[in-house]
Design a protein around this motif. Structure first.
Motif, PDB file in Angstrom:
ATOM      1  N   GLY A   1      45.490  46.900  37.384  1.00 42.49           N
ATOM      2  CA  GLY A   1      44.512  46.393  38.342  1.00 42.49           C
ATOM      3  C   GLY A   1      43.108  46.426  37.767  1.00 42.49           C
ATOM      4  N   GLU A   2      42.107  46.328  38.637  1.00 41.10           N
ATOM      5  CA  GLU A   2      40.736  46.227  38.131  1.00 41.10           C
ATOM      6  C   GLU A   2      40.233  47.539  37.539  1.00 41.10           C
ATOM      7  OE1 GLU A   2      37.665  45.752  41.194  1.00 41.10           O
ATOM      8  OE2 GLU A   2      39.270  45.304  42.610  1.00 41.10           O
ATOM      9  N   GLU A   3      40.677  48.649  38.080  1.00 43.74           N
ATOM     10  CA  GLU A   3      40.294  49.949  37.515  1.00 43.74           C
ATOM     11  C   GLU A   3      40.846  50.106  36.102  1.00 43.74           C
ATOM     12  OE1 GLU A   3      38.360  52.759  38.627  1.00 43.74           O
ATOM     13  OE2 GLU A   3      37.652  50.914  39.595  1.00 43.74           O
TER      14      GLU A   3
ATOM     15  N   THR B   1      36.644  34.580  28.834  1.00 41.04           N
ATOM     16  CA  THR B   1      36.295  33.549  29.809  1.00 41.04           C
ATOM     17  C   THR B   1      37.130  33.766  31.067  1.00 41.04           C
ATOM     18  OG1 THR B   1      36.047  31.191  30.274  1.00 41.04           O
ATOM     19  CG2 THR B   1      37.925  31.810  28.878  1.00 41.04           C
ATOM     20  N   GLY B   2      36.458  33.633  32.219  1.00 40.51           N
ATOM     21  CA  GLY B   2      37.088  33.967  33.497  1.00 40.51           C
ATOM     22  C   GLY B   2      36.600  35.346  33.882  1.00 40.51           C
ATOM     23  N   LEU B   3      35.516  35.364  34.659  1.00 43.46           N
ATOM     24  CA  LEU B   3      34.847  36.650  34.912  1.00 43.46           C
ATOM     25  C   LEU B   3      34.947  37.092  36.373  1.00 43.46           C
ATOM     26  CD1 LEU B   3      31.696  36.024  32.676  1.00 43.46           C
ATOM     27  CD2 LEU B   3      33.762  37.319  32.082  1.00 43.46           C
TER      28      LEU B   3
ATOM     29  N   VAL C   1      57.876  41.214  29.647  1.00 44.16           N
ATOM     30  CA  VAL C   1      57.903  42.663  29.884  1.00 44.16           C
ATOM     31  C   VAL C   1      56.965  43.036  31.037  1.00 44.16           C
ATOM     32  CG1 VAL C   1      57.181  44.850  28.845  1.00 44.16           C
ATOM     33  CG2 VAL C   1      58.757  43.368  27.622  1.00 44.16           C
ATOM     34  N   LYS C   2      55.831  42.349  31.132  1.00 41.72           N
ATOM     35  CA  LYS C   2      54.925  42.598  32.259  1.00 41.72           C
ATOM     36  C   LYS C   2      55.612  42.229  33.571  1.00 41.72           C
ATOM     37  CE  LYS C   2      51.370  43.411  34.854  1.00 41.72           C
ATOM     38  NZ  LYS C   2      50.789  42.416  35.665  1.00 41.72           N
ATOM     39  N   MET C   3      56.357  41.139  33.559  1.00 37.34           N
ATOM     40  CA  MET C   3      57.084  40.703  34.753  1.00 37.34           C
ATOM     41  C   MET C   3      58.089  41.774  35.183  1.00 37.34           C
ATOM     42  SD  MET C   3      59.742  37.495  34.960  1.00 37.34           S
ATOM     43  CE  MET C   3      60.997  38.329  33.967  1.00 37.34           C
TER      44      MET C   3
ATOM     45  N   ASN D   1      32.165  31.788  32.055  1.00 38.08           N
ATOM     46  CA  ASN D   1      32.902  31.520  33.284  1.00 38.08           C
ATOM     47  C   ASN D   1      32.598  30.102  33.731  1.00 38.08           C
ATOM     48  OD1 ASN D   1      34.560  32.869  35.467  1.00 38.08           O
ATOM     49  ND2 ASN D   1      32.886  32.040  36.705  1.00 38.08           N
ATOM     50  N   ARG D   2      33.601  29.451  34.338  1.00 39.42           N
ATOM     51  CA  ARG D   2      33.392  28.073  34.804  1.00 39.42           C
ATOM     52  C   ARG D   2      32.111  27.972  35.627  1.00 39.42           C
ATOM     53  NH1 ARG D   2      37.772  25.583  38.852  1.00 39.42           N
ATOM     54  NH2 ARG D   2      37.090  27.414  40.021  1.00 39.42           N
ATOM     55  N   THR D   3      31.962  28.867  36.591  1.00 42.97           N
ATOM     56  CA  THR D   3      30.750  28.909  37.401  1.00 42.97           C
ATOM     57  C   THR D   3      29.821  29.914  36.720  1.00 42.97           C
ATOM     58  OG1 THR D   3      32.252  28.681  39.271  1.00 42.97           O
ATOM     59  CG2 THR D   3      29.952  29.166  39.787  1.00 42.97           C
TER      60      THR D   3
HETATM   61  P1  NBP Z   1      41.579  35.192  39.933  1.00 40.70           P
HETATM   62  O1  NBP Z   1      43.025  35.133  39.672  1.00 40.70           O
HETATM   63  O2  NBP Z   1      41.104  35.236  41.325  1.00 40.70           O
HETATM   64  O3  NBP Z   1      40.901  33.938  39.192  1.00 40.70           O
HETATM   65  C1  NBP Z   1      39.522  33.677  39.303  1.00 40.70           C
HETATM   66  C2  NBP Z   1      38.961  33.176  38.004  1.00 40.70           C
HETATM   67  O4  NBP Z   1      39.626  31.963  37.595  1.00 40.70           O
HETATM   68  C3  NBP Z   1      37.495  32.824  38.123  1.00 40.70           C
HETATM   69  O5  NBP Z   1      36.853  33.187  36.926  1.00 40.70           O
HETATM   70  C4  NBP Z   1      37.559  31.311  38.292  1.00 40.70           C
HETATM   71  O6  NBP Z   1      36.350  30.670  37.914  1.00 40.70           O
HETATM   72  C5  NBP Z   1      38.639  30.969  37.329  1.00 40.70           C
HETATM   73  N1  NBP Z   1      39.177  29.616  37.483  1.00 40.70           N
HETATM   74  C6  NBP Z   1      39.952  29.069  38.456  1.00 40.70           C
HETATM   75 BR1  NBP Z   1      40.467  29.943  39.958  1.00 40.70          BR
HETATM   76  N2  NBP Z   1      40.275  27.798  38.246  1.00 40.70           N
HETATM   77  C7  NBP Z   1      39.686  27.483  37.084  1.00 40.70           C
HETATM   78  C8  NBP Z   1      39.643  26.290  36.311  1.00 40.70           C
HETATM   79  N3  NBP Z   1      40.304  25.192  36.687  1.00 40.70           N
HETATM   80  N4  NBP Z   1      38.915  26.298  35.185  1.00 40.70           N
HETATM   81  C9  NBP Z   1      38.261  27.401  34.788  1.00 40.70           C
HETATM   82  N5  NBP Z   1      38.269  28.572  35.465  1.00 40.70           N
HETATM   83  C10 NBP Z   1      38.977  28.617  36.605  1.00 40.70           C
HETATM   84  O7  NBP Z   1      40.921  36.395  39.105  1.00 40.70           O
HETATM   85  P2  NBP Z   1      41.412  37.910  38.866  1.00 40.70           P
HETATM   86  O8  NBP Z   1      41.888  38.534  40.121  1.00 40.70           O
HETATM   87  O9  NBP Z   1      40.326  38.540  38.090  1.00 40.70           O
HETATM   88  O10 NBP Z   1      42.679  37.740  37.928  1.00 40.70           O
HETATM   89  C11 NBP Z   1      42.618  37.098  36.656  1.00 40.70           C
HETATM   90  C12 NBP Z   1      44.008  37.019  36.076  1.00 40.70           C
HETATM   91  O11 NBP Z   1      44.474  38.345  35.839  1.00 40.70           O
HETATM   92  C13 NBP Z   1      45.020  36.358  36.987  1.00 40.70           C
HETATM   93  O12 NBP Z   1      45.929  35.593  36.230  1.00 40.70           O
HETATM   94  C14 NBP Z   1      45.741  37.524  37.612  1.00 40.70           C
HETATM   95  O13 NBP Z   1      47.048  37.201  38.040  1.00 40.70           O
HETATM   96  C15 NBP Z   1      45.734  38.524  36.483  1.00 40.70           C
HETATM   97  N6  NBP Z   1      45.866  39.922  36.868  1.00 40.70           N
HETATM   98  C16 NBP Z   1      45.263  40.410  37.970  1.00 40.70           C
HETATM   99  C17 NBP Z   1      45.381  41.748  38.320  1.00 40.70           C
HETATM  100  C18 NBP Z   1      44.690  42.285  39.528  1.00 40.70           C
HETATM  101  O14 NBP Z   1      44.914  43.463  39.853  1.00 40.70           O
HETATM  102  N7  NBP Z   1      43.855  41.529  40.201  1.00 40.70           N
HETATM  103  C19 NBP Z   1      46.113  42.595  37.508  1.00 40.70           C
HETATM  104  C20 NBP Z   1      46.701  42.092  36.369  1.00 40.70           C
HETATM  105  C21 NBP Z   1      46.573  40.754  36.054  1.00 40.70           C
HETATM  106  P3  NBP Z   1      35.195  30.414  39.006  1.00 40.70           P
HETATM  107  O15 NBP Z   1      34.428  31.692  39.068  1.00 40.70           O
HETATM  108  O16 NBP Z   1      34.407  29.300  38.405  1.00 40.70           O
HETATM  109  O17 NBP Z   1      35.859  30.066  40.293  1.00 40.70           O
END
Ligand code: NBP
Length: 478
Positions: free
Chosen positions: A131-133, A8-10, A183-185, A32-34
């Motif tokens: 990251g995303e990759e 969940t969380g896409l 450890v990630k931190m 996903n919420r949306t």
């Molecule tokens: P984001 O950190 O931008 O989060 C967006 C997601 O959170 C969407 O699915 C959004 O749903 C959902 N969301 C939010 Br905002 N508030 C919510 C709520 N109250 N209830 C339910 N869903 C909620 O996404 P990301 O960049 O894919 O990162 C996801 C996690 O992974 C983060 O914690 C990030 O720190 C971590 N991370 C990111 C990376 C990177 O390189 N980007 C690397 C490693 C870890 P919606 O679509 O309905 O708005």
């Protein structure tokens, strides 16, 4: 059919992680919420594997096989708590919630305890790097949480994770509760330090040696074939050789020189302060980014006097570049030494029993700091699990011994030319302080005793002592 795992969380991370599971043959429930995001994922990538698109929380939970494995990939902080609160009441004891976001480990500890005590749910705080990759093709994964959760979750994570050059999956059960996020931190803190050191090397090659960005890119490419072989050195060469299409200038010259940060590097330093661990190199990296962002302060300081030193001639430049490689390598050893010290201290404080060799092993692939160097750290801990510090390892100690003259010369040149090198300098100061037989801390203790009667210990006798500074200066037992 039911799904072996749910995500969940896409947004970018969750979507790619879900695709990674599906591409590896797992049936993945997605939510996903949306819900438009869920539909888009299934429409665009449904052909890659078995997805079960769901709209409501109830549908999502019902789609999962038991015990349920539910991955949360939402924004860290309140959104993560909101999602946990939404799903926890729908789950049963023994089910697993896996938080793959960048949570603070203290939040992870709290969530793990609450979910365990209130619902009997296994909560796994899982650091994900790359990251995303990485999320799509194989990240480095740092799961914490209860040990037994890894029995069923581990094999799935091993499948989707990055593989090191020797084929080993870049995932391990790091330790209980918040150990994975901790450890990630620290991984991110080390990443900040690596990037800062590379930045300093670049600036020295440019301002002291007089090389162009394209020439420096070539130098980094050469370094990347040696002991500095790493993802960050590789992409540095790419960035430095890139030319801006609009202006024809080196790309690095058209980018605003104010570095941003999301916070994990800062956490690494904050927690190190709490634990009393000197992570000076990581701290300097965080401060350097912060200083770069103070545009007004920098503007106001443009007229400040600097040294008048000429850059090196062509012949000296090549030799200087070799020295910078030595300084960079030695400083890198120190920042990893500091980072691993912080992990060891966290492990001790929270009773995590973290295997430092295993940590270095899972950073060998998938993550931003992946490097040949990590093999050597693992070898150091394999040879001696209770190594007091990476600097105590014979190989690292010898390499620094070989590098130190050049390391010092580079800092002399930097100082003479006025090129800021806080990372190199902090690393050398740490090294010199550790190997010093006497530190001015003795004087500090004297001062503290003078103004605050804080007492001191003596080198020749047990006990605490105080000198009557305001009186006849005789010594009394405290
Ligand atoms: P984001 O950190 O931008 O989060 C967006 C997601 O959170 C969407 O699915 C959004 O749903 C959902 N969301 C939010 Br905002 N508030 C919510 C709520 N109250 N209830 C339910 N869903 C909620 O996404 P990301 O960049 O894919 O990162 C996801 C996690 O992974 C983060 O914690 C990030 O720190 C971590 N991370 C990111 C990376 C990177 O390189 N980007 C690397 C490693 C870890 P919606 O679509 O309905 O708005």
């Amino acid at each position: 059919t039911s799904a072996q795992i749910g995500v969940t969380g896409l947004a970018v991370m969750g979507r790619n992680l879900a695709r990674n599971f599906a591409r590896n043959g797992y049936t993945v429930a997605v939510h996903n919420r949306t819900s438009s995001r869920t539909k888009a994922l299934v429409e665009e990538f449904g052909h890659e594997g078995d997805f079960i698109g769901t709209e409501t929380a109830e549908e999502f939970v019902a789609a999962l096989e038991r015990p349920r494995r539910l991955v949360i990939m939402v924004k860290a902080g309140e959104p993560t708590d909101a999602v946990i609160q939404e799903f926890a009441p729908l789950l049963e004891p023994g089910d697993m919630i896996i938080d793959g976001g960048n949570a603070h480990f203290a939040d992870t500890r709290r969530r793990e305890r609450e979910l365990r005590e209130r619902h009997g749910i296994h909560f796994v705080g899982m650091g994900v790097s790359g990251g995303e990759e990485g999320a799509l093709h194989g990240p480095s994964i740092m799961p914490g949480g209860p040990r037994e959760s890894y029995d069923s979750l581990g094999p799935m994570l091993e499948k989707i994770s990055a593989k090191a050059a020797d084929g080993a999956p870049c995932v391990t059960h790091v330790g209980p509760d918040g150990a994975g996020h901790f450890v990630k931190m620290v991984h991110n803190g080390i990443e900040y330090a690596d990037m800062q050191l590379i930045g300093e090397a670049y600036q020295l090659l440019r301002d002291v040696a007089g090389y162009s960005p394209a020439e420096i890119a070539e130098i980094f490419r050469t370094w990347n074939t040696g002991r500095l072989d790493s993802y960050l050195i590789e992409i540095t060469a790419e960035v430095l050789s890139h030319v801006d299409a609009a202006t024809g200038k080196p790309f690095v010259d058209v980018v605003v020189d104010q570095a941003e940060q999301k916070g994990t590097g800062r956490w690494t330093v904050q927690i190190a302060l709490d634990l009393g661990v000197p992570v000076s190199g990581i701290a300097e990296a965080v401060f350097a980014r912060s200083l770069s962002g103070h545009a007004k302060l920098r503007e106001a300081s443009q007229g400040l006097a600097g040294p008048k030193a000429a850059p090196l001639g062509k012949e000296e430049a090549a030799a200087f570049a070799d020295r910078v490689e030595q300084a960079l390598y030695a400083s890198k050893i120190v920042s990893y030494t500091q980072g691993f010290h912080e992990i060891a201290a966290g492990s001790e404080e929270y009773g995590w029993d973290i295997d430092l060799g295993a940590v270095s092993s899972i950073w060998r692939g998938g993550c931003i700091i992946r490097a040949a160097f990590l093999d050597r750290i693992r070898a150091a801990y394999d040879a001696r699990a209770d190594l007091p510090s990476l600097l105590s390892d014979e190989t690292f100690a010898r390499e620094i011994a070989d590098a130190q003259d050049d390391w010092r010369e580079v800092l002399i040149a930097a100082t003479r030319q006025g090129v800021p090198t806080p990372g190199f300098a902090a690393a050398l100061a740490y090294y010199d302080a550790l190997r010093a037989s006497r530190l001015p801390a003795a004087l500090t203790q004297g001062q503290r005793d003078f103004f605050g009667a804080h007492t001191y210990r003596r080198v020749d006798r047990e006990g605490a002592f105080h000198t009557l500074w305001g009186g006849d200066r005789s010594e009394v037992s405290a």
